[in-house]
Design a protein around this motif. Structure first.
Motif, PDB file in Angstrom:
ATOM      1  N   GLY A   1       0.072   2.650 -12.503  1.00 31.34           N
ATOM      2  CA  GLY A   1      -1.315   2.270 -12.225  1.00 31.34           C
ATOM      3  C   GLY A   1      -1.471   0.770 -12.048  1.00 31.34           C
ATOM      4  N   LEU A   2      -0.875  -0.006 -12.948  1.00 30.02           N
ATOM      5  CA  LEU A   2      -0.964  -1.464 -12.889  1.00 30.02           C
ATOM      6  C   LEU A   2      -0.335  -1.997 -11.611  1.00 30.02           C
ATOM      7  CD1 LEU A   2      -1.638  -4.166 -14.285  1.00 30.02           C
ATOM      8  CD2 LEU A   2       0.615  -4.031 -15.389  1.00 30.02           C
ATOM      9  N   ARG A   3       0.835  -1.474 -11.266  1.00 27.25           N
ATOM     10  CA  ARG A   3       1.549  -1.965 -10.090  1.00 27.25           C
ATOM     11  C   ARG A   3       0.834  -1.577  -8.795  1.00 27.25           C
ATOM     12  NH1 ARG A   3       8.080  -1.942 -11.270  1.00 27.25           N
ATOM     13  NH2 ARG A   3       7.945  -3.189 -13.168  1.00 27.25           N
ATOM     14  N   MET A   4       0.322  -0.362  -8.741  1.00 20.22           N
ATOM     15  CA  MET A   4      -0.392   0.049  -7.537  1.00 20.22           C
ATOM     16  C   MET A   4      -1.664  -0.768  -7.340  1.00 20.22           C
ATOM     17  SD  MET A   4      -0.080   4.183  -7.200  1.00 20.22           S
ATOM     18  CE  MET A   4       1.500   4.984  -6.870  1.00 20.22           C
ATOM     19  N   GLN A   5      -2.339  -1.096  -8.441  1.00 17.70           N
ATOM     20  CA  GLN A   5      -3.540  -1.912  -8.333  1.00 17.70           C
ATOM     21  C   GLN A   5      -3.190  -3.297  -7.805  1.00 17.70           C
ATOM     22  OE1 GLN A   5      -5.591  -2.624 -12.033  1.00 17.70           O
ATOM     23  NE2 GLN A   5      -7.479  -3.254 -11.022  1.00 17.70           N
ATOM     24  N   ALA A   6      -2.112  -3.887  -8.336  1.00 18.44           N
ATOM     25  CA  ALA A   6      -1.683  -5.205  -7.864  1.00 18.44           C
ATOM     26  C   ALA A   6      -1.269  -5.140  -6.399  1.00 18.44           C
ATOM     27  CB  ALA A   6      -0.532  -5.719  -8.722  1.00 18.44           C
ATOM     28  N   GLN A   7      -0.617  -4.054  -6.023  1.00 16.83           N
ATOM     29  CA  GLN A   7      -0.201  -3.846  -4.635  1.00 16.83           C
ATOM     30  C   GLN A   7      -1.408  -3.753  -3.714  1.00 16.83           C
ATOM     31  OE1 GLN A   7       1.786  -0.105  -4.123  1.00 16.83           O
ATOM     32  NE2 GLN A   7       2.401  -0.496  -2.007  1.00 16.83           N
ATOM     33  N   ALA A   8      -2.446  -3.021  -4.165  1.00 16.44           N
ATOM     34  CA  ALA A   8      -3.625  -2.787  -3.332  1.00 16.44           C
ATOM     35  C   ALA A   8      -4.433  -4.059  -3.084  1.00 16.44           C
ATOM     36  CB  ALA A   8      -4.511  -1.724  -3.973  1.00 16.44           C
ATOM     37  N   VAL A   9      -4.399  -4.988  -4.027  1.00 17.43           N
ATOM     38  CA  VAL A   9      -5.220  -6.194  -3.888  1.00 17.43           C
ATOM     39  C   VAL A   9      -4.409  -7.398  -3.416  1.00 17.43           C
ATOM     40  CG1 VAL A   9      -6.848  -5.399  -5.630  1.00 17.43           C
ATOM     41  CG2 VAL A   9      -4.939  -6.882  -6.320  1.00 17.43           C
TER      42      VAL A   9
ATOM     43  N   LEU B   1       5.250   1.883  -7.090  1.00 18.71           N
ATOM     44  CA  LEU B   1       4.425   1.432  -5.968  1.00 18.71           C
ATOM     45  C   LEU B   1       3.964   2.626  -5.138  1.00 18.71           C
ATOM     46  CD1 LEU B   1       6.557  -1.655  -4.838  1.00 18.71           C
ATOM     47  CD2 LEU B   1       4.449  -1.671  -6.205  1.00 18.71           C
ATOM     48  N   HIS B   2       2.950   2.394  -4.309  1.00 17.69           N
ATOM     49  CA  HIS B   2       2.427   3.445  -3.430  1.00 17.69           C
ATOM     50  C   HIS B   2       3.089   3.316  -2.063  1.00 17.69           C
ATOM     51  CE1 HIS B   2      -0.183   6.174  -1.322  1.00 17.69           C
ATOM     52  NE2 HIS B   2      -0.844   6.442  -2.428  1.00 17.69           N
ATOM     53  N   PRO B   3       3.711   4.387  -1.552  1.00 14.99           N
ATOM     54  CA  PRO B   3       4.468   4.283  -0.299  1.00 14.99           C
ATOM     55  C   PRO B   3       3.630   4.129   0.963  1.00 14.99           C
ATOM     56  CG  PRO B   3       4.424   6.550  -1.046  1.00 14.99           C
ATOM     57  CD  PRO B   3       3.819   5.730  -2.153  1.00 14.99           C
ATOM     58  N   SER B   4       2.323   4.323   0.889  1.00 14.17           N
ATOM     59  CA  SER B   4       1.516   4.189   2.105  1.00 14.17           C
ATOM     60  C   SER B   4       0.795   2.850   2.209  1.00 14.17           C
ATOM     61  CB  SER B   4       0.491   5.332   2.196  1.00 14.17           C
ATOM     62  OG  SER B   4      -0.492   5.204   1.189  1.00 14.17           O
ATOM     63  N   LEU B   5       0.896   2.005   1.165  1.00  9.81           N
ATOM     64  CA  LEU B   5       0.284   0.670   1.203  1.00  9.81           C
ATOM     65  C   LEU B   5       1.342  -0.312   1.694  1.00  9.81           C
ATOM     66  CD1 LEU B   5      -1.693   0.707  -2.172  1.00  9.81           C
ATOM     67  CD2 LEU B   5      -2.559   1.180   0.124  1.00  9.81           C
ATOM     68  N   SER B   6       1.292  -0.608   2.985  1.00 11.41           N
ATOM     69  CA  SER B   6       2.393  -1.333   3.620  1.00 11.41           C
ATOM     70  C   SER B   6       2.185  -2.839   3.641  1.00 11.41           C
ATOM     71  CB  SER B   6       2.564  -0.827   5.060  1.00 11.41           C
ATOM     72  OG  SER B   6       1.445  -1.193   5.836  1.00 11.41           O
ATOM     73  N   LEU B   7       3.276  -3.526   4.014  1.00 10.19           N
ATOM     74  CA  LEU B   7       3.216  -4.958   4.295  1.00 10.19           C
ATOM     75  C   LEU B   7       2.873  -5.196   5.759  1.00 10.19           C
ATOM     76  CD1 LEU B   7       6.468  -6.061   2.426  1.00 10.19           C
ATOM     77  CD2 LEU B   7       4.108  -6.228   1.589  1.00 10.19           C
ATOM     78  N   ASN B   8       3.401  -4.347   6.646  1.00  6.12           N
ATOM     79  CA  ASN B   8       3.220  -4.565   8.077  1.00  6.12           C
ATOM     80  C   ASN B   8       2.929  -3.292   8.868  1.00  6.12           C
ATOM     81  OD1 ASN B   8       3.605  -6.429  10.538  1.00  6.12           O
ATOM     82  ND2 ASN B   8       5.023  -4.771  10.965  1.00  6.12           N
ATOM     83  N   HIS B   9       3.690  -2.224   8.653  1.00 10.98           N
ATOM     84  CA  HIS B   9       3.508  -1.007   9.450  1.00 10.98           C
ATOM     85  C   HIS B   9       2.109  -0.429   9.244  1.00 10.98           C
ATOM     86  CE1 HIS B   9       7.906  -1.152   9.835  1.00 10.98           C
ATOM     87  NE2 HIS B   9       7.723  -0.406  10.911  1.00 10.98           N
ATOM     88  N   GLN B  10       1.482  -0.029  10.349  1.00  8.86           N
ATOM     89  CA  GLN B  10       0.096   0.409  10.299  1.00  8.86           C
ATOM     90  C   GLN B  10      -0.136   1.759  10.963  1.00  8.86           C
ATOM     91  OE1 GLN B  10      -2.222  -1.234   8.628  1.00  8.86           O
ATOM     92  NE2 GLN B  10      -0.805  -2.879   8.092  1.00  8.86           N
ATOM     93  N   SER B  11       0.873   2.622  11.002  1.00 15.52           N
ATOM     94  CA  SER B  11       0.715   3.930  11.633  1.00 15.52           C
ATOM     95  C   SER B  11      -0.362   4.733  10.912  1.00 15.52           C
ATOM     96  CB  SER B  11       2.041   4.701  11.593  1.00 15.52           C
ATOM     97  OG  SER B  11       3.048   3.963  12.240  1.00 15.52           O
ATOM     98  N   ARG B  12      -1.302   5.250  11.657  1.00 18.44           N
ATOM     99  CA  ARG B  12      -2.389   6.023  11.071  1.00 18.44           C
ATOM    100  C   ARG B  12      -1.856   7.324  10.463  1.00 18.44           C
ATOM    101  NH1 ARG B  12      -7.675   4.825  12.315  1.00 18.44           N
ATOM    102  NH2 ARG B  12      -7.982   3.082  13.758  1.00 18.44           N
ATOM    103  N   GLY B  13      -2.326   7.625   9.271  1.00 19.96           N
ATOM    104  CA  GLY B  13      -1.976   8.884   8.644  1.00 19.96           C
ATOM    105  C   GLY B  13      -0.562   8.967   8.117  1.00 19.96           C
ATOM    106  N   ASP B  14       0.193   7.878   8.156  1.00 17.63           N
ATOM    107  CA  ASP B  14       1.577   7.908   7.704  1.00 17.63           C
ATOM    108  C   ASP B  14       1.637   7.604   6.210  1.00 17.63           C
ATOM    109  OD1 ASP B  14       4.295   7.595   7.267  1.00 17.63           O
ATOM    110  OD2 ASP B  14       4.634   6.754   9.254  1.00 17.63           O
ATOM    111  N   ALA B  15       2.210   8.533   5.454  1.00 23.18           N
ATOM    112  CA  ALA B  15       2.280   8.369   4.008  1.00 23.18           C
ATOM    113  C   ALA B  15       3.426   7.481   3.553  1.00 23.18           C
ATOM    114  CB  ALA B  15       2.416   9.742   3.336  1.00 23.18           C
ATOM    115  N   LEU B  16       4.293   7.054   4.475  1.00 23.76           N
ATOM    116  CA  LEU B  16       5.479   6.289   4.098  1.00 23.76           C
ATOM    117  C   LEU B  16       5.539   4.946   4.827  1.00 23.76           C
ATOM    118  CD1 LEU B  16       8.188   9.106   4.007  1.00 23.76           C
ATOM    119  CD2 LEU B  16       6.987   8.087   2.082  1.00 23.76           C
TER     120      LEU B  16
END
Length: 310
Positions: A89-97, A197-212
């Protein structure tokens, strides 16, 4: 340590769990089994394969993603754990923001390492790669100069021939690349989930609907080692562009995950390098470090370690 990708290729295979082992059965006869703790990912290509919700739950408890592929060897769906990490939870929150400048800086590190790896592969194949090495030094934040694409336009014709075109729907070399990249993608997903970490919160790739999408980011520096495996297969078997994705080549591609790479920790299997990369990314998001723990070149080369971008 999780270190094996299990691939189901035949129709009619039934997947079950027995005393901590994943068991594979065909026509009520056991054809294989492996300890769940040894599994890095389950890749299903046989469309007639069957498994239960209990199997998915047991694999999730072990932090093992289940990847279901389509006819072109690319992942079409993923079943991934949502509670397999103590600090998820902590890591995903940091990843999201995480702010955009951080993501762009990290993406530049990945692109630089990928281009350097491509240059090494070209040199191993006896091709000139001076321009790619020079190009890697000019990668800026977010790859604003689109050097990744520029390098690819030079890389593929030199490596596979001037008539080669990267086509995800084609057979031969392209099918082998699809298969190898699918293996890498599953391995990257496993590393990401293990890092909380959450696999769909990317650094660069932006494919719609892609979970990875994040898996697509983190596998980039490792793609050239799949390419090198395929080139070596072509050279050792005197094959042409009609390369066949047979069981031997599939096994070689899966074994790329066990290939030792130079790293900041000494020689380490590719899968472990990927684990460390994902863990270091979590550390960046948490403010514990600024740079990624990036892989180097294969140990068998005897060449010096590639330096990660700062």
């Amino acid at each position: 340590m999780h270190n094996r990708i299990v691939e189901i290729v035949s129709d009619g295979v039934h997947i079950s769990v027995s005393r901590g082992f994943l068991k594979l059965s065909l026509k009520s006869k056991t054809v294989g089994q492996i300890a769940i703790d040894d599994i890095a990912g389950l890749v299903i290509r046989g469309h007639g394969a069957s498994l239960s919700a209990n199997i998915c739950s047991r694999l999730a408890d072990a932090n093992v993603p289940v990847i279901i592929c389509n006819d072109s060897q690319t992942p079409a769906a993923v079943i991934w754990p949502v509670s397999g990490h103590f600090a998820q939870g902590l890591r995903m929150q940091a990843q999201a923001v995480a702010n955009k400048p951080v993501s762009k800086r990290l993406w530049a590190q990945l692109v630089k390492t990928k281009i350097m790896a491509q240059a090494f592969v070209l040199e191993q194949a006896g091709r000139n790669a001076h321009d790619l090495r020079e190009m890697s030094l000019r990668v800026k934040s977010g790859d604003s100069g689109n050097l990744e694409a520029q390098a690819a336009r030079r890389y593929w014709p030199r490596l596979m021939g001037v008539d080669f075109r990267r086509d995800r729907t084609a057979e031969g070399i392209n099918a082998a690349l699809n298969y190898g990249y699918a293996i890498l993608r599953a391995a990257a997903a496993r590393s990401i989930l293990s890092a909380g970490l959450h696999p769909s919160l990317s650094l660069n790739h932006q494919s719609r609907g892609d979970a990875l999408r994040l898996a697509d980011d983190l596998m980039e520096p490792f793609r050239p080692w799949i390419d090198l495996c395929i080139v070596e297969s072509i050279n050792t078997s005197n094959r042409d562009s009609e390369l066949v994705l047979d069981p031997d080549l599939k096994a070689d591609l899966v074994n790329v995950l066990s290939q030792d790479l130079h790293s900041n920790h000494g020689a380490s299997p590719l899968q472990l390098c990927m684990d460390r990369l994902a863990q270091s990314l979590a550390g960046v998001f948490l403010g514990e470090n600024k740079a990624l723990d990036l892989p180097g070149i294969p140990v068998f080369s005897g060449s010096p370690t590639m330096q990660a971008a700062g």
